[in-house]
Scaffold this active site. Sequence first.
Site, PDB file in Angstrom:
ATOM      1  CG  MET A  78       1.099  76.176 -33.076  1.00  0.00           C
ATOM      2  SD  MET A  78       1.106  75.275 -31.526  1.00  0.00           S
ATOM      3  CE  MET A  78       2.444  74.107 -31.804  1.00  0.00           C
ATOM      4  CB  SER A  79      -0.352  82.595 -32.865  1.00  0.00           C
ATOM      5  OG  SER A  79       0.957  83.099 -33.081  1.00  0.00           O
TER       6      SER A  79
ATOM      7  CG  ASN B 196      11.373  75.446 -31.593  1.00  0.00           C
ATOM      8  OD1 ASN B 196      10.598  76.286 -31.139  1.00  0.00           O
ATOM      9  ND2 ASN B 196      11.048  74.650 -32.593  1.00  0.00           N
TER      10      ASN B 196
ATOM     11  CG  HIS C 265       5.180  75.789 -24.067  1.00  0.00           C
ATOM     12  ND1 HIS C 265       5.070  76.601 -25.176  1.00  0.00           N
ATOM     13  CD2 HIS C 265       4.615  76.490 -23.057  1.00  0.00           C
ATOM     14  CE1 HIS C 265       4.463  77.732 -24.853  1.00  0.00           C
ATOM     15  NE2 HIS C 265       4.186  77.697 -23.559  1.00  0.00           N
TER      16      HIS C 265
ATOM     17  CB  SER D 165       4.725  81.680 -26.435  1.00  0.00           C
ATOM     18  OG  SER D 165       3.457  81.160 -26.698  1.00  0.00           O
TER      19      SER D 165
ATOM     20  CG  HIS E 126      -2.740  80.359 -29.098  1.00  0.00           C
ATOM     21  ND1 HIS E 126      -2.579  80.806 -27.809  1.00  0.00           N
ATOM     22  CD2 HIS E 126      -1.652  80.777 -29.789  1.00  0.00           C
ATOM     23  CE1 HIS E 126      -1.433  81.459 -27.715  1.00  0.00           C
ATOM     24  NE2 HIS E 126      -0.848  81.468 -28.892  1.00  0.00           N
TER      25      HIS E 126
ATOM     26  CB  ALA F 115       7.211  81.596 -29.732  1.00  0.00           C
TER      27      ALA F 115
ATOM     28  CG  HIS G 137       0.129  83.576 -24.094  1.00  0.00           C
ATOM     29  ND1 HIS G 137      -0.067  84.410 -25.160  1.00  0.00           N
ATOM     30  CD2 HIS G 137       0.908  82.579 -24.547  1.00  0.00           C
ATOM     31  CE1 HIS G 137       0.570  83.930 -26.215  1.00  0.00           C
ATOM     32  NE2 HIS G 137       1.164  82.818 -25.869  1.00  0.00           N
TER      33      HIS G 137
ATOM     34  CE1 TYR H   7      -2.375  76.549 -27.241  1.00  0.00           C
ATOM     35  CE2 TYR H   7      -1.435  77.223 -29.336  1.00  0.00           C
ATOM     36  CZ  TYR H   7      -1.476  77.307 -27.955  1.00  0.00           C
ATOM     37  OH  TYR H   7      -0.636  78.158 -27.305  1.00  0.00           O
ATOM     38  CD  GLU H   8      -5.410  79.519 -25.537  1.00  0.00           C
ATOM     39  OE1 GLU H   8      -5.627  79.849 -24.361  1.00  0.00           O
ATOM     40  OE2 GLU H   8      -5.051  80.327 -26.413  1.00  0.00           O
TER      41      GLU H   8
HETATM   42  N1  HPA Z   1       6.219  74.771 -34.248  1.00  0.00           N
HETATM   43  C1  HPA Z   1       5.045  75.400 -34.067  1.00  0.00           C
HETATM   44  N2  HPA Z   1       4.889  76.412 -33.238  1.00  0.00           N
HETATM   45  C2  HPA Z   1       5.959  76.828 -32.553  1.00  0.00           C
HETATM   46  C3  HPA Z   1       7.206  76.220 -32.681  1.00  0.00           C
HETATM   47  C4  HPA Z   1       7.353  75.125 -33.594  1.00  0.00           C
HETATM   48  O1  HPA Z   1       8.425  74.542 -33.770  1.00  0.00           O
HETATM   49  N3  HPA Z   1       8.067  76.877 -31.849  1.00  0.00           N
HETATM   50  C5  HPA Z   1       7.334  77.848 -31.243  1.00  0.00           C
HETATM   51  N4  HPA Z   1       6.061  77.829 -31.660  1.00  0.00           N
END
Ligand code: HPA
Length: 271
Positions: A209-210, A233, A245, A28, A81, A111, A59, A83-84
């Site tokens: 998440m990947s 973050n 996001h 991402s 992903h 990310a 993406h 989650y998609e």
């Molecule tokens: N958690 C999960 N996935 C992420 C995060 C997070 O804080 N930051 C970027 N992708």
Amino acid sequence: MSSLVSSAIEFIASRVSVRPKVAVVLGSGLGAFADSLDNAVSIPYSEIPGWPQSTAVGHAGKLVLGEVAGVPVAVLAGRAHLYEGYTAQQAVYGIRALHGLGVESLVLTNAAGGIKAGFGPGTLALVSDHINLQGQTPLTGPNDDSLGPRFPDMSEAYSKRFREIARQFAAGMCLELPEGVYAALPGPSYETPAEIRYLRVIGADLVGMSTVPETIAANHMGMQVLGISCVTNFAAGVIEQKLNHKEVLETGELVRDTMVSLLRGVLPRLV
Ligand code: HPA
């Protein structure tokens, strides 16, 4: 190998003559590297038989084949992903296609939220190992013996040699590249502060998440993996701040030039 992946491999091979041995998946907000290739040929995922479309914002959804320092490389700009709504098998479709094209070395970028002290936004970290909390793996179901063994070893899922190569190159850029354990969750909701405290206790330094399905499929096929997380973050509850996001994409943008330089230096050294 599934006949659909075979048809994707045939399709790509008919469109481009380069046969890269190294590939990178861009996470991402980290898509800029795809535009830095020489002699690039770009194929939208929508044109490749069976390829899952990436729907996540940030993406691009294209396969780019080109060269870095004269070395042919493949780039997946955009990933599928869980989650998609994709299965773990669908999430690794591109990795299996790349392997069929001859790719042996794989760089997975993502990310991630920073759990470990010092892993603040903008930190680039090497993935030393992972914890799969996604409740899924791409190897569920009958094993395809032509790809790899039923019970693949995962004791060095992220190549030590590749990490050393990356660290050495980064040192020349005055970039530290610390290491961390990446915990993968299904998403798409970010974690709760209690989940982050739990992840810290079980040994996670980064959360995302990947990446994990791809790493499992790559190890199954005997590929060597380098994982690079861009901490976008602080993980939930580490500081008093809500997660979104937009922040993830903005931090990706801030480290863009560093990430491009790092990948341009490291990829040709992984062949
Ligand atoms: N958690 C999960 N996935 C992420 C995060 C997070 O804080 N930051 C970027 N992708």
